[in-house]
Design a protein around this motif. Structure first.
Motif, PDB file in Angstrom:
ATOM      1  N   LYS A  90      -9.396   2.966   3.376  1.00  0.00           N
ATOM      2  CA  LYS A  90      -8.824   4.293   3.639  1.00  0.00           C
ATOM      3  C   LYS A  90      -7.315   4.238   3.875  1.00  0.00           C
ATOM      4  N   THR A  91      -6.754   3.049   4.078  1.00  0.00           N
ATOM      5  CA  THR A  91      -5.314   2.919   4.309  1.00  0.00           C
ATOM      6  C   THR A  91      -4.535   2.636   3.029  1.00  0.00           C
ATOM      7  N   ARG A 136      -8.301  -4.377  11.109  1.00  0.00           N
ATOM      8  CA  ARG A 136      -7.718  -4.680   9.807  1.00  0.00           C
ATOM      9  C   ARG A 136      -7.702  -6.182   9.566  1.00  0.00           C
ATOM     10  N   THR A 150     -15.778   7.504   6.032  1.00  0.00           N
ATOM     11  CA  THR A 150     -16.017   6.058   5.988  1.00  0.00           C
ATOM     12  C   THR A 150     -17.505   5.734   5.847  1.00  0.00           C
ATOM     13  N   ASP A 153     -12.587   1.168   6.668  1.00  0.00           N
ATOM     14  CA  ASP A 153     -11.329   1.594   7.297  1.00  0.00           C
ATOM     15  C   ASP A 153     -10.131   1.056   6.522  1.00  0.00           C
ATOM     16  N   TYR A 154     -10.211  -0.183   6.081  1.00  0.00           N
ATOM     17  CA  TYR A 154      -9.111  -0.803   5.341  1.00  0.00           C
ATOM     18  C   TYR A 154      -8.862  -0.042   4.040  1.00  0.00           C
ATOM     19  N   THR A 162      -2.608   2.850  -0.574  1.00  0.00           N
ATOM     20  CA  THR A 162      -1.734   3.813  -1.250  1.00  0.00           C
ATOM     21  C   THR A 162      -2.249   4.029  -2.668  1.00  0.00           C
ATOM     22  N   THR A 183      -8.120   2.665  -4.778  1.00  0.00           N
ATOM     23  CA  THR A 183      -6.974   3.259  -4.081  1.00  0.00           C
ATOM     24  C   THR A 183      -7.091   4.770  -3.960  1.00  0.00           C
ATOM     25  N   GLY A 218      -7.513   6.149  -0.507  1.00  0.00           N
ATOM     26  CA  GLY A 218      -6.441   6.046   0.472  1.00  0.00           C
ATOM     27  C   GLY A 218      -5.706   7.348   0.710  1.00  0.00           C
ATOM     28  N   HIS A 219      -4.641   7.269   1.515  1.00  0.00           N
ATOM     29  CA  HIS A 219      -3.864   8.454   1.899  1.00  0.00           C
ATOM     30  C   HIS A 219      -3.262   9.126   0.666  1.00  0.00           C
ATOM     31  N   GLU A 265      -9.509  11.016  -0.728  1.00  0.00           N
ATOM     32  CA  GLU A 265      -9.041  10.740   0.632  1.00  0.00           C
ATOM     33  C   GLU A 265      -9.998  11.289   1.685  1.00  0.00           C
TER      34      GLU A 265
END
Length: 262
Positions: free
Chosen positions: A219-220, A84, A170, A216-217, A222, A157, A160-161, A166
């Protein structure tokens, strides 16, 4: 730049201030490069000094505003690996994910939520023939759209989760970054190209580890609701309509002069 030292080239890369005191225009984007690690800036400086000189007289510049220097605040060395920290460094210093896919609302930056008509300067691209940058403007491109157009950056966004995309792996995000292919297929199951303003032409040579760190970033994140509606709006030859769409008001004589319009 044969008479320039590495330190002088590093200074102009990260602050836009030439050794004679003059300030460069906003290309290259010093709003990114002032966060560049000193080690990376030195690598660029060493590369530039290795290039053979070419005689090419440049005409004196004419600008609608006086550019301002930046303050270099990057680390000595950049973080490395699929982390990250590496992704955060890349987006702050070299890769414009946040700049092109965010907008301001009431003075607050809504990160990665895409462009919005509420913010004409970030996440909103004015596309058309030979439009110069306006002061403080981040988004700009001239690509083969028919006449003038306005394009709003997409909402990242949703990756993201809890977001609508979602479950996108990746690897598809990496493909979008480096090949310009949307993470979603079209209604017929075919690959969908991303608008040319996405800079995969530059990112195509990005290292695997860096592209994966960025994916990866993302995917985190909100999810943020940002209903822009139609992202690409075409105006043909009607520059005034495109200006009105972007800025919410008709152009003034000063606007016409800044954009090089009669």
């Amino acid at each position: 730049m044969g008479s320039w030292t590495e330190d002088e080239i590093v200074e102009v890369l990260r602050t836009a201030r030439r050794k004679d005191g003059r300030v460069l225009f906003t290309f290259p984007p010093h709003s990114f490069y002032n966060h560049m690690a000193l080690e990376d800036a030195r690598s660029l400086a060493r590369y530039l000094k290795s290039l053979p000189p070419i005689r090419n007289p440049i005409q004196p510049r004419t600008l609608p505003f006086e550019p301002q220097p930046m303050v270099a605040d990057g680390p000595a060395r950049a973080p490395q690996g699929r982390t990250r920290e590496r992704a955060t460094y890349l987006m702050g210093a070299l890769v414009g994910c946040r700049e092109c896919h965010s907008h301001h609302e009431n003075g607050t930056l809504v990160e990665f939520a895409g462009g919005s008509p509420s913010d004409p300067f970030q996440g909103s691209f004015r596309l058309g023939p030979d439009l110069p940058l306006r002061q403080l403007e981040k988004g700009f491109a001239a690509f083969p759209y028919p006449g003038f157009a306005v394009l709003y950056g997409s909402n990242l966004t949703v990756l993201g989760h809890g977001g609508a995309l979602e479950r996108v792996p990746t690897e598809r995000i990496v493909r979008a970054i480096r090949q310009g292919i949307d993470v979603r297929e079209d209604e017929y199951g075919r690959p969908r190209p991303i608008a040319h303003v996405m800079m995969w032409q530059f990112y195509k040579d990005m290292a695997d580890v860096d592209a994966l760190a960025l994916a990866d970033y993302l995917k985190t994140l909100t999810p943020v609701a940002n209903p822009v509606g139609v992202r690409l709006k075409l105006f043909g030859t009607d520059w005034e309509a495109a200006f009105q769409q972007t800025y919410g008001e008709p152009p003034t004589p000063e606007d016409r002069a800044a954009f090089g319009m009669p």
